[in-house]
Design an enzyme around this catalytic site. Sequence first.
Site, PDB file in Angstrom:
ATOM      1  N   CYS A 199      -2.781  -3.912   2.601  1.00  0.00           N
ATOM      2  CA  CYS A 199      -3.726  -4.617   1.724  1.00  0.00           C
ATOM      3  C   CYS A 199      -4.305  -5.877   2.362  1.00  0.00           C
ATOM      4  CB  CYS A 199      -3.060  -4.967   0.406  1.00  0.00           C
ATOM      5  SG  CYS A 199      -2.298  -3.546  -0.366  1.00  0.00           S
ATOM      6  N   HIS A 259      -6.210 -10.973  -2.869  1.00  0.00           N
ATOM      7  CA  HIS A 259      -5.890  -9.549  -3.016  1.00  0.00           C
ATOM      8  C   HIS A 259      -5.541  -9.253  -4.470  1.00  0.00           C
ATOM      9  CE1 HIS A 259      -4.370  -5.624  -2.695  1.00  0.00           C
ATOM     10  NE2 HIS A 259      -3.090  -5.938  -2.649  1.00  0.00           N
ATOM     11  N   ASN A 319      -4.871  -2.045  -8.224  1.00  0.00           N
ATOM     12  CA  ASN A 319      -4.710  -2.475  -6.832  1.00  0.00           C
ATOM     13  C   ASN A 319      -5.340  -1.425  -5.920  1.00  0.00           C
ATOM     14  OD1 ASN A 319      -3.819  -3.004  -4.244  1.00  0.00           O
ATOM     15  ND2 ASN A 319      -1.714  -3.473  -4.835  1.00  0.00           N
TER      16      ASN A 319
HETATM   17  N1  ACO Z   1       6.329   0.377 -17.985  1.00  0.00           N
HETATM   18  C1  ACO Z   1       7.324  -0.124 -18.734  1.00  0.00           C
HETATM   19  N2  ACO Z   1       8.404  -0.711 -18.210  1.00  0.00           N
HETATM   20  C2  ACO Z   1       8.494  -0.785 -16.888  1.00  0.00           C
HETATM   21  C3  ACO Z   1       7.496  -0.284 -16.042  1.00  0.00           C
HETATM   22  C4  ACO Z   1       6.380   0.326 -16.638  1.00  0.00           C
HETATM   23  N3  ACO Z   1       5.358   0.848 -15.932  1.00  0.00           N
HETATM   24  N4  ACO Z   1       7.844  -0.492 -14.763  1.00  0.00           N
HETATM   25  C5  ACO Z   1       9.025  -1.142 -14.786  1.00  0.00           C
HETATM   26  N5  ACO Z   1       9.424  -1.292 -16.072  1.00  0.00           N
HETATM   27  C6  ACO Z   1      10.637  -1.936 -16.568  1.00  0.00           C
HETATM   28  C7  ACO Z   1      11.735  -1.995 -15.541  1.00  0.00           C
HETATM   29  O1  ACO Z   1      12.479  -0.800 -15.540  1.00  0.00           O
HETATM   30  C8  ACO Z   1      12.544  -3.167 -16.025  1.00  0.00           C
HETATM   31  O2  ACO Z   1      13.374  -2.771 -17.093  1.00  0.00           O
HETATM   32  P1  ACO Z   1      14.853  -3.408 -17.261  1.00  0.00           P
HETATM   33  O3  ACO Z   1      14.616  -4.881 -17.470  1.00  0.00           O
HETATM   34  O4  ACO Z   1      15.376  -2.695 -18.443  1.00  0.00           O
HETATM   35  O5  ACO Z   1      15.567  -3.120 -15.966  1.00  0.00           O
HETATM   36  C9  ACO Z   1      11.499  -4.122 -16.591  1.00  0.00           C
HETATM   37  O6  ACO Z   1      10.345  -3.301 -16.859  1.00  0.00           O
HETATM   38  C10 ACO Z   1      11.114  -5.218 -15.645  1.00  0.00           C
HETATM   39  O7  ACO Z   1      10.932  -4.634 -14.360  1.00  0.00           O
HETATM   40  P2  ACO Z   1      10.459  -5.475 -13.120  1.00  0.00           P
HETATM   41  O8  ACO Z   1      10.328  -4.573 -11.934  1.00  0.00           O
HETATM   42  O9  ACO Z   1      11.275  -6.710 -12.982  1.00  0.00           O
HETATM   43  O10 ACO Z   1       9.012  -5.881 -13.649  1.00  0.00           O
HETATM   44  P3  ACO Z   1       8.022  -6.920 -13.038  1.00  0.00           P
HETATM   45  O11 ACO Z   1       7.703  -7.943 -14.027  1.00  0.00           O
HETATM   46  O12 ACO Z   1       8.445  -7.351 -11.655  1.00  0.00           O
HETATM   47  O13 ACO Z   1       6.709  -6.025 -12.876  1.00  0.00           O
HETATM   48  C11 ACO Z   1       5.535  -4.881 -11.133  1.00  0.00           C
HETATM   49  C12 ACO Z   1       6.737  -4.870 -12.074  1.00  0.00           C
HETATM   50  C13 ACO Z   1       4.276  -4.840 -11.967  1.00  0.00           C
HETATM   51  C14 ACO Z   1       5.610  -3.671 -10.217  1.00  0.00           C
HETATM   52  C15 ACO Z   1       5.586  -6.191 -10.305  1.00  0.00           C
HETATM   53  O14 ACO Z   1       6.878  -6.373  -9.775  1.00  0.00           O
HETATM   54  C16 ACO Z   1       4.596  -6.234  -9.194  1.00  0.00           C
HETATM   55  O15 ACO Z   1       3.397  -6.272  -9.397  1.00  0.00           O
HETATM   56  N6  ACO Z   1       5.085  -6.308  -7.947  1.00  0.00           N
HETATM   57  C17 ACO Z   1       4.225  -6.460  -6.782  1.00  0.00           C
HETATM   58  C18 ACO Z   1       3.655  -5.154  -6.424  1.00  0.00           C
HETATM   59  C19 ACO Z   1       2.581  -5.271  -5.390  1.00  0.00           C
HETATM   60  O16 ACO Z   1       1.889  -6.251  -5.295  1.00  0.00           O
HETATM   61  N7  ACO Z   1       2.457  -4.191  -4.614  1.00  0.00           N
HETATM   62  C20 ACO Z   1       1.379  -4.023  -3.745  1.00  0.00           C
HETATM   63  C21 ACO Z   1       1.435  -4.747  -2.456  1.00  0.00           C
HETATM   64  S1  ACO Z   1      -0.008  -4.400  -1.586  1.00  0.00           S
HETATM   65  C22 ACO Z   1       0.141  -2.987  -0.592  1.00  0.00           C
HETATM   66  O17 ACO Z   1       0.406  -3.101   0.570  1.00  0.00           O
HETATM   67  C23 ACO Z   1      -0.099  -1.655  -1.190  1.00  0.00           C
END
Ligand code: ACO
Length: 306
Positions: free
Chosen positions: A108, A233, A263
């Site tokens: 990215c 990004h 994204n």
């Molecule tokens: N729907 C509902 N609940 C969910 C979902 C979903 N889609 N996904 C995860 N959960 C749950 C988890 O299981 C967890 O439940 P628990 O508390 O019972 O264990 C809870 O929600 C919180 O999970 P987290 O992973 O801590 O959630 P977070 O607030 O971190 O959000 C997310 C997750 C959106 C993926 C976030 O971590 C994020 O955006 N991370 C960065 C990702 C990113 O930028 N990636 C791209 C990089 S660029 C590239 O090179 C492609």
Amino acid sequence: MAVRIAGIGTSLPAKVLSNQDLEATLDTSDAWIRERAGIVTRHVGGITSQLGIEAGNDAIKAANISADDIDLLLLSTSSPDQRFPGTSAQIHAGLGLNCGAFDVNAACAGFAYGYVAAYAMMMLAGGPKRVLNIGSDALSTLVDYDDRSTAILFGDGAGACVMERHEQGELLAFDLGADGDLAPILYCRHGGTIKMAGREVFKKAVRAVAGSIEATLKRAKLTPADVDVVLLHQANIRIIESVCTRTSLPMSKTFNVIETTGNTSTASIPLAMQHAANQGVLEPNKIVLMSGFGAGMTWATLVVRW
Ligand code: ACO
């Protein structure tokens, strides 16, 4: 001598995947996705080369030039159509270019890496006068739609810029970074799907991007208050908010498309740039900051006087 953006182009596939569509097949909800990521819809069903050709064509038209005027094609992508040749070759053929072409994979951060690389080449005596810098990704081809932690985030798209030698458009400073030890937190093997430790990526990204922005502004002898337009990004609106808080850049200076694109990897900064251009904020002499991060991990920040 400097380098201006003479034309911007974008492309998004027609098919839209909404949070409601995802609710139907995954244990997730529209409310969770909006709140945790800031995404409502994303475009899917794209092909990297085709999106790149469309965006490239748009940018060439916007610059009011023809394909023959392009001296170099630089494509950033992490979802190439095939192992080789580079997808830049397919775009080269599709646009009818008559110049060199190569692929960059910095995930990215690819578009920002490409911007700095293109700029540097354009500064060389005998270097290209015009570079077509395209970021194109079709991550929907790599997403496991049974994995709610990634299926909700990613979408397809492409953005392109004609970079042209000019007296305006100085690159004031940049910072390119990588930490290969973090490869296991976000990767996609040949023939596999995207694997991501979302919370880890979130934390590392905020720290890396904020540090990179601070380093770049320091090199440019600028303060956050000097920056007019911020193009980050588009991975998660909460990452953008956290980076702004850490760096004292106001959210009001950011231009975001994540709500409707998700994204789109390397396409996200040029898509945000097109959005900013549509709002009329990309005027000569404006200080524009771009910063991307992605798998690798890689990150890249640059600040230009538009
Ligand atoms: N729907 C509902 N609940 C969910 C979902 C979903 N889609 N996904 C995860 N959960 C749950 C988890 O299981 C967890 O439940 P628990 O508390 O019972 O264990 C809870 O929600 C919180 O999970 P987290 O992973 O801590 O959630 P977070 O607030 O971190 O959000 C997310 C997750 C959106 C993926 C976030 O971590 C994020 O955006 N991370 C960065 C990702 C990113 O930028 N990636 C791209 C990089 S660029 C590239 O090179 C492609």
